[in-house]
Design a protein around this motif. Structure first.
Motif, PDB file in Angstrom:
ATOM      1  N   ASP A 182       0.818  -1.215   0.000  1.00  0.00           N
ATOM      2  CA  ASP A 182       0.000   0.000   0.000  1.00  0.00           C
ATOM      3  C   ASP A 182       0.854   1.268   0.000  1.00  0.00           C
ATOM      4  OD1 ASP A 182      -1.899  -1.929   0.303  1.00  0.00           O
ATOM      5  OD2 ASP A 182      -2.684  -1.229   2.225  1.00  0.00           O
ATOM      6  N   GLY A 183       0.668   2.072  -1.029  1.00  0.00           N
ATOM      7  CA  GLY A 183       1.287   3.390  -1.070  1.00  0.00           C
ATOM      8  C   GLY A 183       2.731   3.447  -1.507  1.00  0.00           C
ATOM      9  N   LEU A 184       3.378   2.306  -1.771  1.00  0.00           N
ATOM     10  CA  LEU A 184       4.821   2.325  -2.046  1.00  0.00           C
ATOM     11  C   LEU A 184       5.150   2.960  -3.396  1.00  0.00           C
ATOM     12  CD1 LEU A 184       7.669   1.675  -1.189  1.00  0.00           C
ATOM     13  CD2 LEU A 184       7.385  -0.640  -2.108  1.00  0.00           C
ATOM     14  N   ALA A 185       4.594   2.433  -4.482  1.00  0.00           N
ATOM     15  CA  ALA A 185       4.899   2.978  -5.805  1.00  0.00           C
ATOM     16  C   ALA A 185       4.466   4.443  -5.903  1.00  0.00           C
ATOM     17  CB  ALA A 185       4.214   2.153  -6.887  1.00  0.00           C
ATOM     18  N   SER A 186       3.322   4.767  -5.316  1.00  0.00           N
ATOM     19  CA  SER A 186       2.829   6.154  -5.344  1.00  0.00           C
ATOM     20  C   SER A 186       3.783   7.090  -4.617  1.00  0.00           C
ATOM     21  CB  SER A 186       1.440   6.236  -4.691  1.00  0.00           C
ATOM     22  OG  SER A 186       0.539   5.355  -5.290  1.00  0.00           O
ATOM     23  N   SER A 187       4.235   6.690  -3.421  1.00  0.00           N
ATOM     24  CA  SER A 187       5.101   7.552  -2.611  1.00  0.00           C
ATOM     25  C   SER A 187       6.473   7.742  -3.250  1.00  0.00           C
ATOM     26  CB  SER A 187       5.263   6.952  -1.206  1.00  0.00           C
ATOM     27  OG  SER A 187       4.024   6.891  -0.540  1.00  0.00           O
ATOM     28  N   VAL A 188       7.064   6.654  -3.719  1.00  0.00           N
ATOM     29  CA  VAL A 188       8.388   6.741  -4.349  1.00  0.00           C
ATOM     30  C   VAL A 188       8.313   7.600  -5.611  1.00  0.00           C
ATOM     31  CG1 VAL A 188      10.176   5.421  -5.557  1.00  0.00           C
ATOM     32  CG2 VAL A 188       9.249   4.587  -3.377  1.00  0.00           C
ATOM     33  N   VAL A 191       8.124  11.351  -4.964  1.00  0.00           N
ATOM     34  CA  VAL A 191       9.433  11.956  -4.699  1.00  0.00           C
ATOM     35  C   VAL A 191      10.209  12.137  -5.998  1.00  0.00           C
ATOM     36  CG1 VAL A 191      11.622  11.708  -3.471  1.00  0.00           C
ATOM     37  CG2 VAL A 191       9.497  10.972  -2.375  1.00  0.00           C
ATOM     38  N   VAL A 192      10.205  11.109  -6.852  1.00  0.00           N
ATOM     39  CA  VAL A 192      10.907  11.196  -8.133  1.00  0.00           C
ATOM     40  C   VAL A 192      10.294  12.297  -9.004  1.00  0.00           C
ATOM     41  CG1 VAL A 192      11.444   9.967 -10.274  1.00  0.00           C
ATOM     42  CG2 VAL A 192      11.655   8.790  -8.077  1.00  0.00           C
ATOM     43  N   GLY A 193       8.971  12.396  -8.986  1.00  0.00           N
ATOM     44  CA  GLY A 193       8.302  13.450  -9.743  1.00  0.00           C
ATOM     45  C   GLY A 193       8.702  14.837  -9.266  1.00  0.00           C
ATOM     46  N   ALA A 194       8.818  15.003  -7.950  1.00  0.00           N
ATOM     47  CA  ALA A 194       9.266  16.283  -7.396  1.00  0.00           C
ATOM     48  C   ALA A 194      10.698  16.593  -7.822  1.00  0.00           C
ATOM     49  CB  ALA A 194       9.151  16.247  -5.878  1.00  0.00           C
ATOM     50  N   PHE A 195      11.529  15.558  -7.902  1.00  0.00           N
ATOM     51  CA  PHE A 195      12.907  15.720  -8.362  1.00  0.00           C
ATOM     52  C   PHE A 195      12.943  16.282  -9.782  1.00  0.00           C
ATOM     53  CE2 PHE A 195      16.316  13.545 -10.852  1.00  0.00           C
ATOM     54  CZ  PHE A 195      17.412  14.233 -10.341  1.00  0.00           C
ATOM     55  N   PHE A 196      12.074  15.763 -10.652  1.00  0.00           N
ATOM     56  CA  PHE A 196      12.000  16.292 -12.011  1.00  0.00           C
ATOM     57  C   PHE A 196      11.590  17.769 -11.995  1.00  0.00           C
ATOM     58  CE2 PHE A 196      11.026  11.737 -13.444  1.00  0.00           C
ATOM     59  CZ  PHE A 196      12.325  11.521 -13.847  1.00  0.00           C
ATOM     60  N   THR A 219       0.108  11.155  -8.191  1.00  0.00           N
ATOM     61  CA  THR A 219       0.491  10.238  -7.109  1.00  0.00           C
ATOM     62  C   THR A 219      -0.039  10.713  -5.758  1.00  0.00           C
ATOM     63  OG1 THR A 219       2.646  11.360  -7.042  1.00  0.00           O
ATOM     64  CG2 THR A 219       2.525   9.290  -8.241  1.00  0.00           C
ATOM     65  N   LEU A 220      -0.026  12.030  -5.542  1.00  0.00           N
ATOM     66  CA  LEU A 220      -0.560  12.556  -4.278  1.00  0.00           C
ATOM     67  C   LEU A 220      -2.063  12.319  -4.196  1.00  0.00           C
ATOM     68  CD1 LEU A 220       0.339  14.012  -1.715  1.00  0.00           C
ATOM     69  CD2 LEU A 220      -0.135  16.193  -2.860  1.00  0.00           C
ATOM     70  N   GLY A 221      -2.756  12.530  -5.309  1.00  0.00           N
ATOM     71  CA  GLY A 221      -4.200  12.283  -5.332  1.00  0.00           C
ATOM     72  C   GLY A 221      -4.517  10.813  -5.110  1.00  0.00           C
ATOM     73  N   PHE A 222      -3.724   9.934  -5.732  1.00  0.00           N
ATOM     74  CA  PHE A 222      -3.963   8.500  -5.573  1.00  0.00           C
ATOM     75  C   PHE A 222      -3.659   8.045  -4.152  1.00  0.00           C
ATOM     76  CE2 PHE A 222      -3.006   3.945  -6.258  1.00  0.00           C
ATOM     77  CZ  PHE A 222      -4.212   3.573  -6.854  1.00  0.00           C
ATOM     78  N   LEU A 223      -2.669   8.657  -3.514  1.00  0.00           N
ATOM     79  CA  LEU A 223      -2.319   8.282  -2.139  1.00  0.00           C
ATOM     80  C   LEU A 223      -3.454   8.556  -1.155  1.00  0.00           C
ATOM     81  CD1 LEU A 223       1.434   9.332  -1.793  1.00  0.00           C
ATOM     82  CD2 LEU A 223       0.471   7.068  -1.312  1.00  0.00           C
ATOM     83  N   MET A 224      -4.360   9.454  -1.509  1.00  0.00           N
ATOM     84  CA  MET A 224      -5.511   9.720  -0.644  1.00  0.00           C
ATOM     85  C   MET A 224      -6.353   8.456  -0.447  1.00  0.00           C
ATOM     86  SD  MET A 224      -5.234  12.942   0.160  1.00  0.00           S
ATOM     87  CE  MET A 224      -3.471  12.651   0.146  1.00  0.00           C
ATOM     88  N   TYR A 225      -6.249   7.526  -1.403  1.00  0.00           N
ATOM     89  CA  TYR A 225      -7.018   6.286  -1.345  1.00  0.00           C
ATOM     90  C   TYR A 225      -6.134   5.035  -1.254  1.00  0.00           C
ATOM     91  CZ  TYR A 225     -10.677   9.380  -3.119  1.00  0.00           C
ATOM     92  OH  TYR A 225     -11.554  10.420  -3.286  1.00  0.00           O
ATOM     93  N   ASN A 226      -4.831   5.198  -1.524  1.00  0.00           N
ATOM     94  CA  ASN A 226      -3.948   4.045  -1.629  1.00  0.00           C
ATOM     95  C   ASN A 226      -3.010   3.880  -0.433  1.00  0.00           C
ATOM     96  OD1 ASN A 226      -1.013   3.123  -3.283  1.00  0.00           O
ATOM     97  ND2 ASN A 226      -2.804   1.789  -3.304  1.00  0.00           N
ATOM     98  N   PHE A 227      -2.913   4.923   0.414  1.00  0.00           N
ATOM     99  CA  PHE A 227      -2.049   4.789   1.588  1.00  0.00           C
ATOM    100  C   PHE A 227      -2.668   3.773   2.542  1.00  0.00           C
ATOM    101  CE2 PHE A 227       0.065   6.107   5.554  1.00  0.00           C
ATOM    102  CZ  PHE A 227       1.375   6.145   5.103  1.00  0.00           C
ATOM    103  N   TYR A 228      -1.827   3.086   3.298  1.00  0.00           N
ATOM    104  CA  TYR A 228      -2.274   1.999   4.168  1.00  0.00           C
ATOM    105  C   TYR A 228      -3.359   2.458   5.162  1.00  0.00           C
ATOM    106  CZ  TYR A 228      -2.126  -1.861   7.496  1.00  0.00           C
ATOM    107  OH  TYR A 228      -2.457  -2.917   8.301  1.00  0.00           O
ATOM    108  N   PRO A 229      -4.465   1.715   5.300  1.00  0.00           N
ATOM    109  CA  PRO A 229      -4.859   0.552   4.492  1.00  0.00           C
ATOM    110  C   PRO A 229      -5.509   1.001   3.183  1.00  0.00           C
ATOM    111  CG  PRO A 229      -6.479   0.915   6.216  1.00  0.00           C
ATOM    112  CD  PRO A 229      -5.417   1.967   6.406  1.00  0.00           C
ATOM    113  N   ALA A 230      -5.038   0.476   2.090  1.00  0.00           N
ATOM    114  CA  ALA A 230      -5.475   0.924   0.769  1.00  0.00           C
ATOM    115  C   ALA A 230      -6.933   0.576   0.501  1.00  0.00           C
ATOM    116  CB  ALA A 230      -4.595   0.299  -0.312  1.00  0.00           C
ATOM    117  N   ARG A 231      -7.645   1.543  -0.070  1.00  0.00           N
ATOM    118  CA  ARG A 231      -9.015   1.303  -0.509  1.00  0.00           C
ATOM    119  C   ARG A 231      -9.075   0.925  -1.984  1.00  0.00           C
ATOM    120  NH1 ARG A 231     -11.988   6.648   1.335  1.00  0.00           N
ATOM    121  NH2 ARG A 231      -9.864   7.484   1.510  1.00  0.00           N
TER     122      ARG A 231
END
Length: 326
Positions: A182-188, A191-196, A219-231
């Motif tokens: 939950d939330g791993l690919a979105s969170s990483v 960060v990479v997107g912010a780096f760009f 990714t931030l919008g998706f994390l609203m639903y994907n962070f643990y526990p993912a919906r």
């Protein structure tokens, strides 16, 4: 450029949040629930039935907002080209289609295995090949490879195209492998997107700024639903799309090895899987408790939240290193 960045980030974020409010109940009513492998961590069984293919919730907003942004850039008299951004978006959409086919195949088979590895890889190679061919056609690819931490540039000639093909498919699959908790690919990827974004503002690249903003908003919008526990899970539909954006960005900045540093977690996820499979075939023993490596740490007793926090922090650290390595 600041206005473009903020507008794209906010719009993609809002549309992602709103679209997922509609999409999640729809996926649930269609019984588009995730199947969990028996060989995975036993506590993941409780996730079975969680709606997947939620990546559509950010794929569609990202595509619409970036398309509108490119039209705005083109009609506003800006001197910037939109070609690299358009080709990157096409690469991401093409891989998203592969993801959709893969996810739908899983539901048809009623298991967690969709397209076979050769089928998936062949389709990804085709998409990467088309992307490289278009970059070449429009003069948007340079066959010199910059070496991080040095001023050295190596002219690879025709071999660069083979490198690019392997790099693109490798990065896309690495992002796909990172999407395991939950939330791993979105969170990483956040960060990479912010780096760009940092690279875009230091180089005054409006195309890269728009892409970065879209990645951050999605990714931030998706994390609203994907962070643990993912919906909801993004599925291959979403992870292959994000992989396409990351791989495309590497060629937008014409420095793919820098992206490999910033995306160190992607690389570790892929390498852990390769090492585990290869070592087991040779010795019938395992290097990790389970691969990809995020599952190894889970089996060592780490919570999903801790894995996401540590992996995101490591990504941020390596993004800083990548910035000074360029």
């Amino acid at each position: 450029m600041t206005i473009v960045y903020l507008a794209v980030a906010v719009l993609v974020f809002l549309f992602t949040v709103l679209s997922l409010r509609v999409l999640i109940p729809k996926l649930r009513s269609m019984k588009m629930g995730q199947k969990i492998l028996d060989i995975g961590p036993r506590w993941h069984k409780s996730k079975e039935g969680t709606p997947t293919m939620g990546g559509l919730g950010f794929v569609i907003p990202t595509t619409l907002v970036l398309t509108a942004t490119m039209i705005y850039i083109k009609t506003s008299g800006e001197s910037s080209s939109i070609l690299s951004l358009a080709l990157t978006l096409l690469l991401a959409i093409g891989n998203c289609v592969i993801g959709i086919v893969d996810d739908l195949t899983k539901f048809k088979k009623q298991q967690n295995e969709g397209l076979t590895a050769p089928q998936k890889f062949a389709l990804q190679l085709a998409m990467a090949g088309a992307f490289i061919a278009l970059l070449k056609l429009y003069g948007k690819i340079d066959t010199t490879l910059a070496i991080p931490f040095t001023t050295l540039e190596i002219e690879l000639g025709w071999f660069y195209y083979i490198f690019a093909l392997v790099f693109i498919t490798g990065i896309i699959n690495s992002v796909n492998l990172t999407d395991g908790i939950d939330g791993l690919a979105s969170s990483v990827t956040l960060v990479v997107g912010a780096f760009f974004g940092v690279l875009a503002f230091t180089s005054e690249g409006v195309e890269l700024a728009a892409l970065s903003a879209a990645m951050v908003g999605a990714t931030l919008g998706f994390l609203m639903y994907n962070f643990y526990p993912a919906r909801v899970f993004m599925g291959d539909t979403g992870s292959l799309f994000l992989g396409g954006l990351v791989a495309g960005a590497a060629f937008m900045i014409n420095n793919p090895l820098i992206v490999a540093i910033a995306g160190i977690i992607y690389i570790c996820e892929a390498m852990s899987d390769i090492i585990q499979v290869g070592f087991y075939k040779l010795t019938h023993k395992r290097v990790f408790k389970m691969a990809p490596i995020h599952h190894h740490f889970e089996k060592c007793g780490w919570s999903e939240i801790k894995v996401v926090a540590v992996f995101s922090a490591v990504t941020a650290l390596f993004c800083v290193i990548a910035y000074f390595a360029k």
